[in-house]
Design a protein around this motif. Sequence first.
Motif, PDB file in Angstrom:
ATOM      1  N   PHE A  53      13.404  14.251 -22.459  1.00  8.97           N
ATOM      2  CA  PHE A  53      12.127  13.644 -22.086  1.00  8.97           C
ATOM      3  C   PHE A  53      12.229  12.124 -22.007  1.00  8.97           C
ATOM      4  CE2 PHE A  53      10.332  17.760 -23.271  1.00  8.97           C
ATOM      5  CZ  PHE A  53       9.366  17.912 -22.281  1.00  8.97           C
ATOM      6  N   SER A  54      13.128  11.528 -22.780  1.00  9.26           N
ATOM      7  CA  SER A  54      13.314  10.077 -22.718  1.00  9.26           C
ATOM      8  C   SER A  54      14.028   9.657 -21.449  1.00  9.26           C
ATOM      9  CB  SER A  54      14.106   9.600 -23.945  1.00  9.26           C
ATOM     10  OG  SER A  54      13.436   9.907 -25.140  1.00  9.26           O
ATOM     11  N   LEU A  56      13.994  11.379 -18.540  1.00 12.71           N
ATOM     12  CA  LEU A  56      13.282  11.790 -17.331  1.00 12.71           C
ATOM     13  C   LEU A  56      12.595  10.633 -16.596  1.00 12.71           C
ATOM     14  CD1 LEU A  56      11.705  15.278 -18.154  1.00 12.71           C
ATOM     15  CD2 LEU A  56      13.467  14.738 -16.463  1.00 12.71           C
ATOM     16  N   PRO A  57      11.859   9.730 -17.261  1.00 16.24           N
ATOM     17  CA  PRO A  57      11.232   8.627 -16.504  1.00 16.24           C
ATOM     18  C   PRO A  57      12.254   7.745 -15.794  1.00 16.24           C
ATOM     19  CG  PRO A  57      10.239   8.832 -18.677  1.00 16.24           C
ATOM     20  CD  PRO A  57      11.440   9.728 -18.674  1.00 16.24           C
ATOM     21  N   PHE A  58      13.370   7.468 -16.456  1.00 15.62           N
ATOM     22  CA  PHE A  58      14.395   6.647 -15.816  1.00 15.62           C
ATOM     23  C   PHE A  58      15.024   7.381 -14.634  1.00 15.62           C
ATOM     24  CE2 PHE A  58      18.692   4.892 -15.420  1.00 15.62           C
ATOM     25  CZ  PHE A  58      18.390   3.545 -15.307  1.00 15.62           C
ATOM     26  N   TRP A  60      13.556   9.636 -12.776  1.00  9.09           N
ATOM     27  CA  TRP A  60      12.592   9.620 -11.683  1.00  9.09           C
ATOM     28  C   TRP A  60      12.548   8.249 -11.010  1.00  9.09           C
ATOM     29  CZ3 TRP A  60      10.171  11.918  -8.100  1.00  9.09           C
ATOM     30  CH2 TRP A  60       9.036  11.363  -7.508  1.00  9.09           C
ATOM     31  N   MET A  61      12.712   7.180 -11.778  1.00  6.33           N
ATOM     32  CA  MET A  61      12.736   5.844 -11.194  1.00  6.33           C
ATOM     33  C   MET A  61      13.926   5.679 -10.254  1.00  6.33           C
ATOM     34  SD  MET A  61      12.378   2.192 -13.176  1.00  6.33           S
ATOM     35  CE  MET A  61      13.788   2.532 -14.238  1.00  6.33           C
ATOM     36  N   TYR A 270       5.232   1.739  -3.695  1.00  3.46           N
ATOM     37  CA  TYR A 270       5.752   2.337  -4.921  1.00  3.46           C
ATOM     38  C   TYR A 270       7.273   2.424  -4.916  1.00  3.46           C
ATOM     39  CZ  TYR A 270       1.038   3.617  -6.348  1.00  3.46           C
ATOM     40  OH  TYR A 270      -0.274   3.567  -6.738  1.00  3.46           O
ATOM     41  N   MET A 274       9.574   0.759  -7.753  1.00  2.00           N
ATOM     42  CA  MET A 274      10.549   1.524  -8.506  1.00  2.00           C
ATOM     43  C   MET A 274      11.930   0.890  -8.429  1.00  2.00           C
ATOM     44  SD  MET A 274       9.200   4.083 -10.086  1.00  2.00           S
ATOM     45  CE  MET A 274       7.708   5.075 -10.114  1.00  2.00           C
ATOM     46  N   SER A 277      11.888  -2.326 -10.493  1.00  4.11           N
ATOM     47  CA  SER A 277      11.921  -2.003 -11.927  1.00  4.11           C
ATOM     48  C   SER A 277      13.299  -1.525 -12.357  1.00  4.11           C
ATOM     49  CB  SER A 277      10.873  -0.934 -12.230  1.00  4.11           C
ATOM     50  OG  SER A 277       9.581  -1.375 -11.868  1.00  4.11           O
ATOM     51  N   THR A 281      15.772  -3.372 -15.021  1.00  2.00           N
ATOM     52  CA  THR A 281      16.153  -2.674 -16.243  1.00  2.00           C
ATOM     53  C   THR A 281      17.658  -2.704 -16.473  1.00  2.00           C
ATOM     54  OG1 THR A 281      14.272  -1.189 -15.936  1.00  2.00           O
ATOM     55  CG2 THR A 281      15.947  -0.485 -17.485  1.00  2.00           C
TER      56      THR A 281
END
Length: 306
Positions: A53-54, A56-58, A60-61, A270, A274, A277, A281
């Motif tokens: 779950f940690s 997954l956001p990265f 998706w980015m 978007y 993305m 971002s 990162t």
Amino acid sequence: MTATSALTSVNPTHRPGGYGAGSGTGTTARRPGLARGILRTPVYVLLSVASVFSVLPFAWMVIASTHETKDLFGTPLPVLPGGALWENLARLQESVNFSQVMLNSLVIAVLYTVFSSVVSAMAGYGLAMYRFRGRGVLLAVVLVTMMIPMQVLLVPLFQMMASAGWIDSTQAVILPFLANAFGIFLMRQSFLDFPVTLVEAARIDGASELRTFYRIVLPVARPQLAALVIYTFISQWNAFIWPLLMLNTEDKYTVPVALNTMIGMSRVDYSGLMLGSLLATLPLMLLFLVFQKQFVSGLLGGAVKG
């Protein structure tokens, strides 16, 4: 001499009963390890799920930065990288001059990290090594400043920068927050364990206070200093509210401020957001991966006393 006694004299560990007698000890020794493994299985499963779950956001980015914006709202959602990466990168560079923005953030973050770390280390050294009246009160005042919300400081600090004529300048972003209360406290805690006799010996030998600090005391606190450097760099790199108030020229924007300008009233790019971002990162991830050992040892340096 019997056969059993002969075997015993050759191999002292031999016992009557053959392999069956010896195998019982190995089985008994393996049981605690097996029990611990069974008890730890739920913990490993929980940590694995949390890791997924940690990430997954990265993930998706990364995927979203390679697709067009219209693809991100289609059905089904893309689960594999697309082919619009270079188009998104060109549009990002054209809209916010992203290479200049990254350079601005790098310069501000590096300058702030260097000067703030020096100030924090010197203040922590003074609070740890010098004995003077009101030292505890001064430390308490420093720690209380951590409880003051950032929003309370915006108006008076803005007025100070305006009266100094520093609006839309790099020093206005860097100078107001050089004295970091967390950094001062962290360095003070690391210096408390340093033997005072070594400092006194250096003074007797004629070393100045600055030489004693930089050549004798500071090298011992390298893990804590590395942790402070990483923490300070990340906090300044991600700073948004104060640079947004201070910087008015697009060529001086930092990464968070520049990405915020990409959010329009009627349309939001978007995929460009993305990608920006993601690129913003990557330096933080690289910094942490390179210095993660020093970061962890620095934060845990005061947890275990020798």
